[in-house]
Design an enzyme around this catalytic site. Structure first.
Site, PDB file in Angstrom:
ATOM      1  N   ASP A 207       0.829  -1.199   0.000  1.00  0.00           N
ATOM      2  CA  ASP A 207       0.000   0.000   0.000  1.00  0.00           C
ATOM      3  C   ASP A 207       0.874   1.264   0.000  1.00  0.00           C
ATOM      4  O   ASP A 207       1.861   1.342   0.727  1.00  0.00           O
ATOM      5  CB  ASP A 207      -0.870  -0.019   1.272  1.00  0.00           C
ATOM      6  CG  ASP A 207      -1.953   1.036   1.254  1.00  0.00           C
ATOM      7  OD1 ASP A 207      -2.778   1.017   0.333  1.00  0.00           O
ATOM      8  OD2 ASP A 207      -1.961   1.887   2.165  1.00  0.00           O
ATOM      9  N   GLU A 268       1.840  -0.438  -4.895  1.00  0.00           N
ATOM     10  CA  GLU A 268       0.865   0.575  -5.293  1.00  0.00           C
ATOM     11  C   GLU A 268       1.623   1.891  -5.394  1.00  0.00           C
ATOM     12  O   GLU A 268       1.951   2.503  -4.387  1.00  0.00           O
ATOM     13  CB  GLU A 268      -0.260   0.687  -4.262  1.00  0.00           C
ATOM     14  CG  GLU A 268      -1.371   1.584  -4.743  1.00  0.00           C
ATOM     15  CD  GLU A 268      -2.124   2.331  -3.634  1.00  0.00           C
ATOM     16  OE1 GLU A 268      -3.228   2.804  -3.895  1.00  0.00           O
ATOM     17  OE2 GLU A 268      -1.585   2.462  -2.512  1.00  0.00           O
TER      18      GLU A 268
HETATM   19  C1  NOJ Z   1      -4.520   2.863  -1.044  1.00  0.00           C
HETATM   20  C2  NOJ Z   1      -5.648   1.937  -0.773  1.00  0.00           C
HETATM   21  O1  NOJ Z   1      -5.930   1.225  -1.940  1.00  0.00           O
HETATM   22  C3  NOJ Z   1      -6.790   2.807  -0.304  1.00  0.00           C
HETATM   23  O2  NOJ Z   1      -7.983   2.067  -0.230  1.00  0.00           O
HETATM   24  C4  NOJ Z   1      -6.407   3.419   1.006  1.00  0.00           C
HETATM   25  O3  NOJ Z   1      -7.425   4.315   1.404  1.00  0.00           O
HETATM   26  C5  NOJ Z   1      -5.092   4.190   0.905  1.00  0.00           C
HETATM   27  N1  NOJ Z   1      -4.095   3.469   0.186  1.00  0.00           N
HETATM   28  C6  NOJ Z   1      -4.527   4.505   2.278  1.00  0.00           C
HETATM   29  O4  NOJ Z   1      -4.047   3.348   2.878  1.00  0.00           O
END
Ligand code: NOJ
Length: 545
Positions: A207, A268
């Protein structure tokens, strides 16, 4: 399954809370996922990615983790997790879990200890605490904004009741950012990786992978700040993509490489600059990074071709395969995103055509649960059920992401549509009209989106094994058409995918045997609007002269 299985995998994203509810509490759980493994194996995907299932107060849907080494009781137990790993592997699938290293929950013991310990303490050094600016420290340390609205700093009250330091949170106040320059943070996450690798996971989705390291001077930057942007012109920002982040992933890679099997990471990374994105997948760092550019491309042949060209050139340049994402739990579902209000049904037609194009491309395809059913965004959830922090933090002006997180319809004619046992009430209400979109309804219909995706995923697996990682554009002489070809390693053509982005039929050259289409096609030389077709070409040896 072959080594480096992830290079051309289809990875199915399970949003745990909304996938399948075995115990009837209205929320999905690990036992529910286990019960649906036959469905996923039958769909033909290679791996599952589970969104966070760790103990969490759910200030941000579980991306606020209170304990990185356990399962939230609402989803089950560690024993359930172990059973799920075993069952997933027995079904021939891999299991990837989400790891959230940028921030934790404000209920995490480390943050609670930091609050209690006070300014200058070792406990606070694991987070980003700073004195405020201005008289009496009333102003935050800098002007950074939080991703979901409001500012990125919250002031704490010290033990003696006085207004105290501020702490940084790039997301909600309930998600304090770790300070990754602290060795204890580095060591803790290496240990957390080992904890889950020891339990048999095949990989991690990381993440906010580009956010861990901040410019240590914490300069003002609100004027530059953009979230979830893939704009190549977005300026460098002091909270994203700092060079030091790569060192962290080199350490992670060493841990993964020390395990048997073929474990992987996918980051991500929201970056417009695909060259910078590719740097995360250098050979000693992550295996993959999400390439989100397609999410923002309009429905035109030119835009989609550009996305593919740029991605192949920049992302794949360093030898890592590119990834393709049309949908996830943070964006509007494609059926709704692509809909042209002037053309009824266009959203579903375009989403289906895009899926066939994505599944024909080299690299990994990430499918979000419900995408294979052609689910639309639920845009009319009642305000009182909205849970995404974006709703409150935007002052109730932006509804947020709940509309793509509505529980899956599996069967039956009324809610909960088999998501949970009869009589259970899903945590977000399902539209009553979803009966025809259920897995049960679509499985019985050869023309359904589910049947199309299943056929495509299976055919992809059969064909791709023998193909190179390159693609070739075919000029079909019509700017509304995108025609891409994949060749065998010996250079002979194997698969061609043609998509008509126009609003009227388009003539096609002879492209091979039409084996799959995203909508009705009467004549393989005439491609209907908003439709994709796969053509295969047999190997030369088997061709009749
Ligand atoms: C990316 C995640 O996919 C999202 O759902 C989340 O709110 C943010 N990161 C913060 O962790």
């Amino acid at each position: 399954m072959s080594a480096e299985w992830w290079r051309e995998a289809v990875v199915y994203q399970v949003y745990v809370r909304s996938f399948a509810d075995a115990d009837g509490d209205g929320e999905g759980d690990l036992a529910g996922i286990r019960s649906r493994l036959p469905y996923l194996a039958d769909l033909g995907v290679d791996a599952l990615w589970l969104t966070p299932f760790y103990p969490s107060p759910l200030a941000d849907g579980g991306y606020d983790v209170a304990d990185y080494r356990d399962v939230d009781p609402r989803y089950g137990t560690l024993a359930d997790f172990d059973e799920l790993v075993t069952a997933t592997h027995a079904a021939g699938l891999r299991l990837v879990v989400d790891i959230v290293p940028n921030h934790c929950s404000d209920q995490h013991p480390w943050f609670q200890a930091a609050l209690a310990a006070g300014p200058g303490s070792a406990e606070r050094a694991r987070f980003v605490f700073r004195p405020g600016r201005g008289r009496g420290g009333e102003e935050p340390p800098n002007d950074w904004l939080g991703a979901f609205g409001g500012r990125a700093w919250t002031r704490v009250t010290e033990a003696d009741g006085s207004p105290g330091e501020w702490y940084l949170h790039l997301f909600t106040p309930e998600q304090p950012d770790f300070d990754w320059s602290h060795p204890a943070v580095v060591a803790e996450f290496l240990d957390i990786l080992r904890f889950w690798l020891d339990r048999g996971v095949d990989g991690f989705r990381i993440d906010v992978a580009h956010g861990l390291v901040k410019d240590p001077s914490l300069p003002d930057a609100a004027a530059l700040q953009r979230f979830l942007t893939v704009d190549p012109a977005a300026p460098p920002m002091p909270m994203w993509d700092q060079d030091g982040v790569h060192e962290i992933y080199r350490g992670w890679r060493q841990v993964l490489d020390s395990y048997p099997g073929d474990r992987m990471t996918v980051g991500e990374v929201w970056l417009g600059n695909l060259h910078r994105l590719a740097m995360y997948t250098r050979p000693d760092e992550l295996h993959q990074a999400f390439n989100f550019r397609w999410l923002f491309a309009p429905w035109t042949a030119q835009a989609v071709r550009e996305v593919v060209d740029l991605s192949m050139r920049e992302v794949a340049a360093l030898g890592a395969p590119t990834t393709w994402v049309l949908s996830n739990h943070d964006v509007w579902r494609p059926v709704t995103r692509y809909a042209d209000p002037g053309r009824p049904g266009s959203g579903l037609r375009r989403a289906r055509a895009s899926l066939l194009l994505m599944l024909a491309l080299p690299g990994s395809a990430y499918l979000y649960q419900g995408e294979e059913l052609g689910l639309p965004e639920v845009t009319d959830l009642p305000e009182e059920v909205l849970q995404d922090p974006i709703w409150e933090r935007s002052g109730r002006t932006a509804r947020g992401r709940d509309g793509c997180r509505v529980p899956i319809p599996w069967s039956g004619t009324a809610p909960p549509f088999g998501f949970g046992p009869p009589g259970s009430v899903p945590w977000l209400p399902q539209p009553t009209g979803w009966a025809e979109l259920s897995v049960q309804a679509q499985a019985a219909d050869p023309a359904s989106t589910l049947s199309m995706v299943r056929a495509a995923v299976r055919l992809r697996r059969q064909l791709l094994g023998g193909l190179g990682e390159q693609l070739r554009w075919v000029d079909a002489g019509d700017p509304r058409l995108v025609v891409l070809a994949r060749d065998r390693v010996d250079g002979t053509p194997a698969l061609t995918c043609a998509v008509n982005f126009g609003s009227s039929p388009a003539a096609l050259p002879a492209l091979g045997d039409a084996v799959l289409s995203s909508g009705p096609v009467d004549d393989p030389r005439v491609l209907p609007p908003e439709t994709a077709v796969w053509f295969t070409q047999p190997p030369p040896a088997s061709r009749v002269p």
